[in-house]
Design a protein around this motif. Structure first.
Motif, PDB file in Angstrom:
ATOM      1  N   GLU A 315      20.250  94.821  55.621  1.00 45.45           N
ATOM      2  CA  GLU A 315      18.658  95.227  55.481  1.00 45.45           C
ATOM      3  C   GLU A 315      18.298  96.218  56.807  1.00 45.45           C
ATOM      4  OE1 GLU A 315      15.931  91.959  55.136  1.00 45.45           O
ATOM      5  OE2 GLU A 315      14.628  93.070  56.335  1.00 45.45           O
ATOM      6  N   ASN A 319      16.740 100.005  56.260  1.00 42.61           N
ATOM      7  CA  ASN A 319      15.623 100.238  56.885  1.00 42.61           C
ATOM      8  C   ASN A 319      15.718 101.393  57.656  1.00 42.61           C
ATOM      9  OD1 ASN A 319      13.821  98.571  55.973  1.00 42.61           O
ATOM     10  ND2 ASN A 319      13.444  97.213  57.657  1.00 42.61           N
ATOM     11  N   ASN A 322      15.833 104.556  55.677  1.00 39.41           N
ATOM     12  CA  ASN A 322      14.579 105.168  54.994  1.00 39.41           C
ATOM     13  C   ASN A 322      13.823 105.523  56.124  1.00 39.41           C
ATOM     14  OD1 ASN A 322      15.057 103.821  52.555  1.00 39.41           O
ATOM     15  ND2 ASN A 322      14.171 101.853  52.867  1.00 39.41           N
ATOM     16  N   VAL A 353      17.384  98.512  64.480  1.00 39.51           N
ATOM     17  CA  VAL A 353      16.944  99.457  63.754  1.00 39.51           C
ATOM     18  C   VAL A 353      17.098 100.833  64.604  1.00 39.51           C
ATOM     19  CG1 VAL A 353      15.049 100.307  62.396  1.00 39.51           C
ATOM     20  CG2 VAL A 353      15.501  97.899  62.204  1.00 39.51           C
TER      21      VAL A 353
END
Ligand code: ADP
Length: 456
Positions: A315, A319, A322, A353
């Protein structure tokens, strides 16, 4: 370093060990020697005495109850030649022959008493003369030890002389060896000291010269010193570049803002929305730079507390993709994510991230067309994410530098890709705060692969 003192210490210690061990060996050898030598000479005497006894026993004349003159003369001759005395007594302890007096004895004991004073200190062998199981007399031999004394003495003297010569040779050998060893040790140490002194004085270019295939502990120290000098020289270069880089990063936006404001003041330009937008962009760039620097400083603080939780790594990657992909829609790049299953680690979601956004951002920035492949995998202890692009690649000499703050490759500078050279420094700091590692492989004009490994 005091060369003399090293030599002296080695010499004293070597001499001490050598002399102590030699003395111990000598004491041992002497002890064993005297013990076995005593036994050996005793055997010699016994053999000699036994020979005389055998002679007497075999030549005994039963009829006359004595010995023929030839036997007695032979024994006398032998005794005189070898300087010992032989006395022969009959079974009633009457002296019948004394080689010292060259002949047959009467039954007077007076002469014997005189003699006993001079021979008192000489050791005496007394043996029974036997015939057919009967004792027929007694054989006494005095002074047998004198027979072998000179040879034995000579042997012992030669033996001890040889031991002392050996001691002398060893001492001389140890001296030569110690001096040789001290010189061998002190020469590279002197060189190491010279280089270290020059480094302390600010000359980081000198190195210790190393022999090609030697790898003693001293050579390893020299090698470490050379590595230290390399690292310090590199740091020194980076420190100088850092100042220049900060000035460079600040100059462009500030010069743009300054020129716009002066043009507004002079009435050359109207403060139109698009002109103000240019100024705003530059201010945003400066704010981002300051933010990045503060962020990096916070990350490098050893007291940094990560907000750790159970994080789905797939995930995190999705993320990050994106967040980055949208900026590069104009580029013809295929992005592929390979993952067999969902992988969970214990980490700080937002910072992770940030790691993958920075790496993906670079992959897009330095790839004009082709593909970017993100692969997520795990082992029993670690999770691994690799990001492989088909971009410009990084030159081998740049590879060790790219994680330094403000380091920007020439391509990055020339192409004005917009980064300040802090992105990878942030990546490294976050990954290391998680206890992980980041590695890079790259081939110029073929592409680059970053591998991030984080413990689960
Ligand atoms: P920048 O803001 O310049 O991208 P980074 O710290 O992110 O700063 O990267 C440092 C340097 O590493 C870059 O200037 C570039 O030369 C090189 N680099 C990083 N990622 C890549 C990549 N994927 N391909 C080629 N070069 C890269």
């Amino acid at each position: 370093m005091n060369k003399g003192s090293l030599r002296k210490k080695l010499l004293v210690s070597h001499l001490g060990v050598a002399i102590m061990s030699l003395l111990a060996i000598m004491a041992l050898v002497y002890g064993v020697m005297y013990f076995s030598f005593g036994k050996y000479t005793e055997n010699q005497r016994q053999t000699e005495a036994q020979a005389i006894l055998d002679d007497l026993q075999s030549t005994y004349n039963v009829q006359t109850g004595g010995w023929g003159m030839d036997t007695l003369m032979r024994i006398t001759h032998e005794a005189m030649m070898r300087s010992y005395d032989v006395k022969i007594y009959d079974r009633k302890r009457q002296l019948i022959w004394d080689t010292n007096r060259m002949g047959m004895m009467g039954h007077s004991m007076a002469g014997e008493q005189e003699k006993s004073q001079t021979t008192a200190e000489r050791s005496q062998y007394s043996l029974d003369i036997r015939n057919d199981g009967q004792t027929i007399g007694t054989l006494e031999i005095q002074g047998l030890e004198d027979v072998f004394a000179p040879q034995n003495q000579q042997f012992l003297q030669m033996f001890s002389t040889l031991l002392w010569v050996a001691l002398l040779i060893v001492v001389m050998g140890v001296c030569v060896f110690s001096v040789y060893l001290a010189n061998g040790l002190s020469r590279p140490l002197q060189q190491i000291k010279r280089v270290a002194t020059r480094m302390r004085e600010g000359d980081l270019s000198s190195r210790v010269e190393l022999a090609a295939n030697q790898k003693t502990e001293i050579e390893e120290v020299a090698l470490s010193l050379n590595h230290l000098a390399d690292a310090l020289q590199q740091q020194e270069k980076l420190r100088k570049n850092l100042t220049a880089d900060i000035a460079h990063e600040l100059r462009t936006p500030i010069a743009t803002i300054q020129s716009h404001i002066e043009a507004f003041q002079d009435g050359v330009w109207e403060p139109s929305p698009d002109k103000l937008e240019v100024c705003h962009e530059q201010v945003v760039r400066l704010v981002k730079l300051i933010h990045d620097l503060e962020y990096l400083t916070a990350l490098e603080n050893p007291m940094l507390k990560l907000q750790r939780e159970k994080v789905n790594l797939n995930e995190v990657v999705r993320n990050s993709v994106n967040a980055v992909k949208g900026q590069f829609t104009h580029k013809n790049i295929i992005l592929d994510i390979e993952a067999k299953q969902e992988i969970y680690i214990n980490g700080d979601y937002d910072r992770l991230v940030q790691v993958f956004s920075n790496l993906l951002n670079n992959a897009y920035k330095y790839t004009s067309e082709g593909s970017i492949c993100v692969s997520i995998s795990e082992s029993t202890t670690d999770a691994e994410v690799s990001i492989t692009d088909t971009g410009t690649g990084i030159a081998p000499d740049e590879l060790p530098l790219i994680f330094e703050r403000f380091y920007r490759g020439d391509k990055s500078r020339n192409r004005k890709t917009g980064g300040a050279g802090i992105g990878l420094a942030i990546v490294k700091a976050i990954v290391e705060a998680h206890g992980g590692t980041v590695h890079v492989n790259s081939i110029v004009e073929h592409g680059t692969q970053f591998c991030v490994r984080i413990p689960k």
